[in-house]
Motif scaffolding. Structure first.
Motif, PDB file in Angstrom:
ATOM      1  N   UNK A 142      56.180   6.866  53.451  1.00 14.13           N
ATOM      2  CA  UNK A 142      57.197   7.888  53.185  1.00 14.13           C
ATOM      3  C   UNK A 142      58.538   7.257  52.816  1.00 14.13           C
ATOM      4  N   UNK A 143      59.274   7.935  51.966  1.00 10.00           N
ATOM      5  CA  UNK A 143      60.549   7.437  51.483  1.00 10.00           C
ATOM      6  C   UNK A 143      61.501   7.164  52.650  1.00 10.00           C
ATOM      7  N   UNK A 144      62.071   5.956  52.684  1.00 13.09           N
ATOM      8  CA  UNK A 144      63.030   5.588  53.711  1.00 13.09           C
ATOM      9  C   UNK A 144      62.423   5.187  55.040  1.00 13.09           C
ATOM     10  N   UNK A 145      61.088   5.176  55.133  1.00 13.40           N
ATOM     11  CA  UNK A 145      60.410   4.823  56.380  1.00 13.40           C
ATOM     12  C   UNK A 145      59.841   3.410  56.299  1.00 13.40           C
ATOM     13  N   UNK A 146      59.500   2.843  57.462  1.00 11.75           N
ATOM     14  CA  UNK A 146      58.842   1.539  57.486  1.00 11.75           C
ATOM     15  C   UNK A 146      57.411   1.656  58.007  1.00 11.75           C
ATOM     16  N   UNK A 147      57.082   2.835  58.554  1.00 17.27           N
ATOM     17  CA  UNK A 147      55.737   3.047  59.086  1.00 17.27           C
ATOM     18  C   UNK A 147      54.892   3.800  58.077  1.00 17.27           C
ATOM     19  N   UNK A 148      53.746   3.228  57.739  1.00 14.79           N
ATOM     20  CA  UNK A 148      52.838   3.844  56.798  1.00 14.79           C
ATOM     21  C   UNK A 148      52.055   4.971  57.475  1.00 14.79           C
TER      22      UNK A 148
END
Length: 272
Positions: A142-148
């Protein structure tokens, strides 16, 4: 005799240097802040990845090759694909292996121009799709996240923001969408032969040849079968046509196999 000893010593030194050079790691640049590394293990060149700064190994040296998925044809940011014995494996830029370590034989990117080429064709976040021996694994960052976000294996998935329609072992089920705190948790088990999502507010579900209606809490609700007939008769549109119908405030339908999403122009059709 002395000359012979000197020659032998030099020869042994050159051979030792050559052997050392052959076994020394090779480093190849990437398009990120890391480097591909090649080590000779058991006589075979094995690829991995290390941090350019600290030298920390992000991907172990156990693959036949590695490439970045940033470029054509995938255009998936923060992802590397490692290849071994003809299968691909997904690794993140931070050295996390995705899809529970499953190997896959093909990858369809969410950036693919034809959305209908994907099984996940509707909603805010289209997913990348990896074909495994157990079915398709769906994943994206997700945009702006680090967790897939990862989901599967499944046969087909119809993504929505509120709810998700998913097919496994030939049956459809309903899950919570990304706007819910219960994201990817089941609303229903995989028991239906067909599902129609009406604006993600309620669902027509088909089981054992019979249709019925349920709400988002998997509770039976009363709905007019004239509505079901109306939705079944709508022509199936492609994604762009559906968006245009939404702009034009028209009823519209988008389908994947036995699952459909209905864009409703008049809210009264979801109220009774």
């Amino acid at each position: 005799m002395k000359t012979t000893k000197i020659f032998v010593s030099v020869l042994l030194g050159v051979m030792s240097l050559a052997m050392c050079s052959c076994n020394s790691p090779e480093y190849r640049p990437t398009d990120g802040k890391c480097s591909f590394i090649i080590k000779k293990i058991d006589g075979k060149r094995q690829w991995g990845m290390v941090s350019s700064g600290s030298g920390q190994e992000y991907i172990p040296c156990q693959y036949d090759s590695i490439f970045s998925a940033y470029g054509h044809p995938y255009h998936i940011d923060e992802l590397f694909i490692a290849v071994k014995d003809g299968k691909m494996y997904a690794w993140t830029y931070r050295g996390k292996q995705l899809l529970n370590g499953r190997g896959f034989t093909s990858l369809v990117s969410s950036k693919y121009d034809d959305r209908l080429h994907n099984s996940s064709v509707y909603g805010g976040g289209l997913f990348n799709e990896a074909q495994t021996d157990e079915g398709i694994m769906f994943f994206h960052l997700p945009l702006g996240e680090i967790k897939w976000v990862e989901f599967g294996p499944a046969e087909s998935v119809f993504w929505g923001s509120e709810t998700i329609l998913s097919k496994k072992d030939g049956k459809w089920g309903i899950l919570w969408g990304e706007k819910s705190e219960k994201y990817l948790s089941p609303i229903t088990p995989y028991i239906y032969d067909a599902v129609i999502s009406v604006a993600e507010i309620y669902f027509w579900v088909k089981k054992d040849g019979k249709w019925s209606a349920i709400d988002r809490n998997n509770k039976p609700i009363r709905k007019s079968f004239s509505l079901l007939n109306k939705y079944q008769k709508l022509p199936n549109l492609d994604f762009d046509q559906l968006i245009q119908a939404k702009r034009d405030v028209k009823d519209a339908k988008l389908s994947i196999q036995e699952a459909s999403y209905i864009e409703v122009s008049d809210s009264k059709y979801t109220a009774w």
